[in-house]
Design an enzyme around this catalytic site. Structure first.
Site, PDB file in Angstrom:
ATOM      1  N   LEU A  37      60.360 -31.058  60.742  1.00  0.00           N
ATOM      2  CA  LEU A  37      60.913 -29.881  61.097  1.00  0.00           C
ATOM      3  C   LEU A  37      62.227 -29.692  61.627  1.00  0.00           C
ATOM      4  O   LEU A  37      62.163 -28.933  62.730  1.00  0.00           O
ATOM      5  CB  LEU A  37      59.750 -28.838  61.775  1.00  0.00           C
ATOM      6  CG  LEU A  37      58.497 -28.506  61.075  1.00  0.00           C
ATOM      7  CD1 LEU A  37      57.480 -27.454  61.616  1.00  0.00           C
ATOM      8  CD2 LEU A  37      58.583 -27.816  59.464  1.00  0.00           C
ATOM      9  N   SER A  87      70.494 -33.823  54.769  1.00  0.00           N
ATOM     10  CA  SER A  87      71.117 -33.404  53.136  1.00  0.00           C
ATOM     11  C   SER A  87      72.444 -32.993  53.000  1.00  0.00           C
ATOM     12  O   SER A  87      72.732 -32.750  51.932  1.00  0.00           O
ATOM     13  CB  SER A  87      69.861 -32.697  52.518  1.00  0.00           C
ATOM     14  OG  SER A  87      70.084 -31.569  53.026  1.00  0.00           O
ATOM     15  N   THR A 136      70.164 -38.901  44.950  1.00  0.00           N
ATOM     16  CA  THR A 136      70.970 -37.965  44.376  1.00  0.00           C
ATOM     17  C   THR A 136      72.061 -38.575  43.312  1.00  0.00           C
ATOM     18  O   THR A 136      72.113 -39.838  43.599  1.00  0.00           O
ATOM     19  CB  THR A 136      71.832 -37.412  45.787  1.00  0.00           C
ATOM     20  OG1 THR A 136      73.085 -36.838  45.285  1.00  0.00           O
ATOM     21  CG2 THR A 136      72.349 -38.483  46.605  1.00  0.00           C
ATOM     22  N   ASP A 137      72.698 -37.717  42.749  1.00  0.00           N
ATOM     23  CA  ASP A 137      73.743 -38.241  41.853  1.00  0.00           C
ATOM     24  C   ASP A 137      75.113 -38.658  42.561  1.00  0.00           C
ATOM     25  O   ASP A 137      76.009 -39.139  42.238  1.00  0.00           O
ATOM     26  CB  ASP A 137      74.300 -37.154  40.911  1.00  0.00           C
ATOM     27  CG  ASP A 137      74.782 -35.977  41.222  1.00  0.00           C
ATOM     28  OD1 ASP A 137      74.703 -35.738  42.684  1.00  0.00           O
ATOM     29  OD2 ASP A 137      74.973 -35.132  40.531  1.00  0.00           O
ATOM     30  N   GLU A 138      75.208 -38.250  44.139  1.00  0.00           N
ATOM     31  CA  GLU A 138      76.393 -38.439  44.764  1.00  0.00           C
ATOM     32  C   GLU A 138      76.404 -40.039  45.192  1.00  0.00           C
ATOM     33  O   GLU A 138      77.746 -40.348  45.417  1.00  0.00           O
ATOM     34  CB  GLU A 138      76.245 -37.679  46.125  1.00  0.00           C
ATOM     35  CG  GLU A 138      76.270 -36.197  45.752  1.00  0.00           C
ATOM     36  CD  GLU A 138      76.831 -35.449  47.045  1.00  0.00           C
ATOM     37  OE1 GLU A 138      77.244 -36.121  48.230  1.00  0.00           O
ATOM     38  OE2 GLU A 138      76.575 -34.238  46.988  1.00  0.00           O
ATOM     39  N   TYR A 161      76.947 -39.038  53.853  1.00  0.00           N
ATOM     40  CA  TYR A 161      75.528 -38.637  53.471  1.00  0.00           C
ATOM     41  C   TYR A 161      75.283 -39.614  51.967  1.00  0.00           C
ATOM     42  O   TYR A 161      74.146 -40.164  51.984  1.00  0.00           O
ATOM     43  CB  TYR A 161      75.743 -37.335  52.887  1.00  0.00           C
ATOM     44  CG  TYR A 161      74.416 -36.907  52.203  1.00  0.00           C
ATOM     45  CD1 TYR A 161      73.276 -36.786  52.229  1.00  0.00           C
ATOM     46  CD2 TYR A 161      74.885 -36.687  50.635  1.00  0.00           C
ATOM     47  CE1 TYR A 161      72.145 -36.686  51.349  1.00  0.00           C
ATOM     48  CE2 TYR A 161      73.735 -36.283  49.740  1.00  0.00           C
ATOM     49  CZ  TYR A 161      72.550 -36.412  49.945  1.00  0.00           C
ATOM     50  OH  TYR A 161      71.521 -36.051  49.273  1.00  0.00           O
ATOM     51  N   LYS A 165      72.116 -42.394  51.437  1.00  0.00           N
ATOM     52  CA  LYS A 165      71.543 -42.353  50.181  1.00  0.00           C
ATOM     53  C   LYS A 165      71.325 -43.620  49.315  1.00  0.00           C
ATOM     54  O   LYS A 165      70.502 -44.114  48.843  1.00  0.00           O
ATOM     55  CB  LYS A 165      71.365 -40.990  49.272  1.00  0.00           C
ATOM     56  CG  LYS A 165      71.254 -39.509  50.380  1.00  0.00           C
ATOM     57  CD  LYS A 165      69.744 -39.627  50.607  1.00  0.00           C
ATOM     58  CE  LYS A 165      68.934 -39.396  49.459  1.00  0.00           C
ATOM     59  NZ  LYS A 165      67.500 -38.896  49.893  1.00  0.00           N
ATOM     60  N   PRO A 216      83.975 -19.127  52.204  1.00  0.00           N
ATOM     61  CA  PRO A 216      84.946 -20.087  52.155  1.00  0.00           C
ATOM     62  C   PRO A 216      84.843 -21.185  50.974  1.00  0.00           C
ATOM     63  O   PRO A 216      83.920 -21.370  50.675  1.00  0.00           O
ATOM     64  CB  PRO A 216      84.641 -20.944  53.340  1.00  0.00           C
ATOM     65  CG  PRO A 216      83.039 -20.518  53.477  1.00  0.00           C
ATOM     66  CD  PRO A 216      82.717 -19.247  52.868  1.00  0.00           C
ATOM     67  N   HIS A 299      86.405 -35.198  49.503  1.00  0.00           N
ATOM     68  CA  HIS A 299      85.921 -34.251  48.611  1.00  0.00           C
ATOM     69  C   HIS A 299      85.494 -34.876  47.348  1.00  0.00           C
ATOM     70  O   HIS A 299      86.607 -35.000  46.613  1.00  0.00           O
ATOM     71  CB  HIS A 299      86.252 -32.881  48.735  1.00  0.00           C
ATOM     72  CG  HIS A 299      85.658 -31.928  48.001  1.00  0.00           C
ATOM     73  ND1 HIS A 299      86.126 -30.534  48.058  1.00  0.00           N
ATOM     74  CD2 HIS A 299      84.312 -31.745  47.460  1.00  0.00           C
ATOM     75  CE1 HIS A 299      85.140 -29.796  47.570  1.00  0.00           C
ATOM     76  NE2 HIS A 299      84.330 -30.452  47.092  1.00  0.00           N
TER      77      HIS A 299
END
Ligand code: NAD
Ligand code: DAU
Length: 359
Positions: A37, A87, A136-138, A161, A165, A216, A299
């Site tokens: 939590l 995440s 994840t695909d990242e 991140y 992962k 943003p 990015h």
């Protein structure tokens, strides 16, 4: 009765998953939701099933070896579905260490506890025990204008991140290769739908628009993500465990590439359609809220998943078209403003102020 240990079940995808399997399997299964939590976990996500006799919530940290081992002692766990993670990419840029702790160390603790509980004395594993690591695909990095991520695409993570992962995926792979540990890995694209925390692009846009606050957009707004409705993701996870091949990795994606600016404009249109003329918030809904801000560091430009292996081997495909999914999502947020107010009070305000300087 089959027993599931779901980590991070109070988060966005985990809570959608628990609701899905409890409806699908009803009395046939027991679900243990193990969740720390954090700011992202919310038991209100599971109010509809919290009274079920087959549901148990345990508050705890996946890095806490003693507690995790105790769960495997107390219950004969058949399935581990491991969602628990930090995440959010932006938070990983500000404070990477917690990502390494939870995502890497936490996965290691879980793997060891499951291995110890499931291993026979001859090094084989008890029958029908399965560990699914949700990733994840990242981990694959960033694509140019053409091409897709396949299961064979080399890992090339860019953010703390995605690096955490990728590390956890490799750890799971190493247990498969070294011990023939009964696991799968799934690498999914961007999810959207009910219960997503409003730090992520889609719920943040809905939230800000309804308050008449600036929306943003990082950089030029032309970064591309492949969006998948969360129910399609949780179905895919279930199908991997039910019909997928053990030890395999599966890519899960929506065949639904959109630029960020397209996403935001679509949400504004849908809000305009769904809000009654008499609703005082309707006056805010305008593209003039869109505000270009400094780009996210490192990015990734484009993500796009090839979910062909899922389709061929399990029959899964993304059922929910984006137009339908985004309408359902916006409608859900409109109907759950109390949930939004609850999760955006307190710590979120501090986070938002530090992260964005545009109010
Ligand atoms: P989320 O941030 O909404 O939820 C994470 C949950 O994990 C929360 O309930 C949180 O309390 C819990 N948690 C965090 N640290 C913990 C710890 N140390 N011990 C126990 N519980 C802890 O995340 P999400 O978006 O639901 O993502 C779930 C998983 O799916 C993650 O592993 C993420 O990497 C992966 N994933 C997410 C997406 C996406 O688009 N959201 C896409 C692909 C994969
Ligand atoms: O691809 C799967 C990943 O998708 C998951 O592994 C992550 O857990 C999940 O958070 C998500 O990561 P993204 O970074 O792609 O999602 P996010 O919603 O944060 O951002 C989506 C895009 O929108 C991204 O290009 C950054 C941009 N963005 C995001 C925010 C929060 C903005 O332009 N403005 C914003 O305020």
């Amino acid at each position: 009765m089959r027993t599931y240990l779901v980590t991070g079940g109070a988060g966005f995808i985990g809570s959608n998953y628990i609701q899905y399997i409890m409806l699908k399997y009803a009395e046939e299964i027991r679900v243990i939701n193990f969740d720390k939590l954090t700011y992202a976990g919310n038991l209100k996500n599971l109010e509809t099933i919290s009274q079920s006799e087959n549901y148990i919530f345990i508050k705890g940290d996946i890095c806490d070896r003693g507690v995790v081992e105790q769960i495997f002692c107390d219950y004969d766990i058949d399935r581990v579905v491991h969602f628990a993670a930090e995440s959010h990419v932006d938070r990983s840029i500000k404070d990477p260490e917690i990502f390494v702790r939870t995502n890497v160390l936490g996965t290691s603790v879980l793997l060891n506890a499951a291995k110890a509980a499931w291993e026979n004395s001859d090094g084989t594993f008890k029958k029908d025990k399965k560990f699914l690591h949700v990733s994840t695909d990242e981990v694959y990095g960033s694509l140019e204008e053409e091409g897709f991520f396949y299961e064979t695409t080399p890992y090339s993570p860019h953010s703390p991140y995605s690096a955490s992962k990728a590390s956890s995926d490799l750890l799971v792979k190493s247990y498969i290769d070294t011990f023939r540990f009964p696991a799968n890995i799934t690498n999914c694209s961007n999810n959207y739908g009910p219960y997503q925390f409003p730090e992520k692009l889609i719920p943040l846009t809905i939230h800000n628009a309804l308050k008449g606050e600036k929306i943003p957009i990082y950089g030029d707004g032309l970064n591309i993500r492949d969006w998948l409705y969360v129910t399609d993701h949780v179905k895919a996870i279930d199908m991997v465990q039910e019909t997928g091949r053990l030890y395999e990795a599966y890519n899960i994606g929506g065949h639904n590439e959109r630029t960020n600016i397209q996403i935001v404009k679509t949400i504004l249109q849908v809000l305009n359609e769904l809000l009654a003329d008499s609703d005082s918030r309707k006056k805010y809904i305008s593209e003039s809220l869109i505000t270009y801000v400094e780009d996210r560091k490192g990015h990734d430009r484009r993500y796009a998943i090839a979910p062909d292996k899922m389709k061929v081997e399990t029959g899964w495909y993304p059922e929910t078209g984006f137009e339908e999914g985004i309408k359902k999502t916006v409608q859900w947020y409109l109907e759950h403003q109390e949930w939004v107010e609850d999760v955006t009070s307190g710590e979120y305000q501090k986070y938002y102020k530090e992260m964005y300087h545009i109010r």
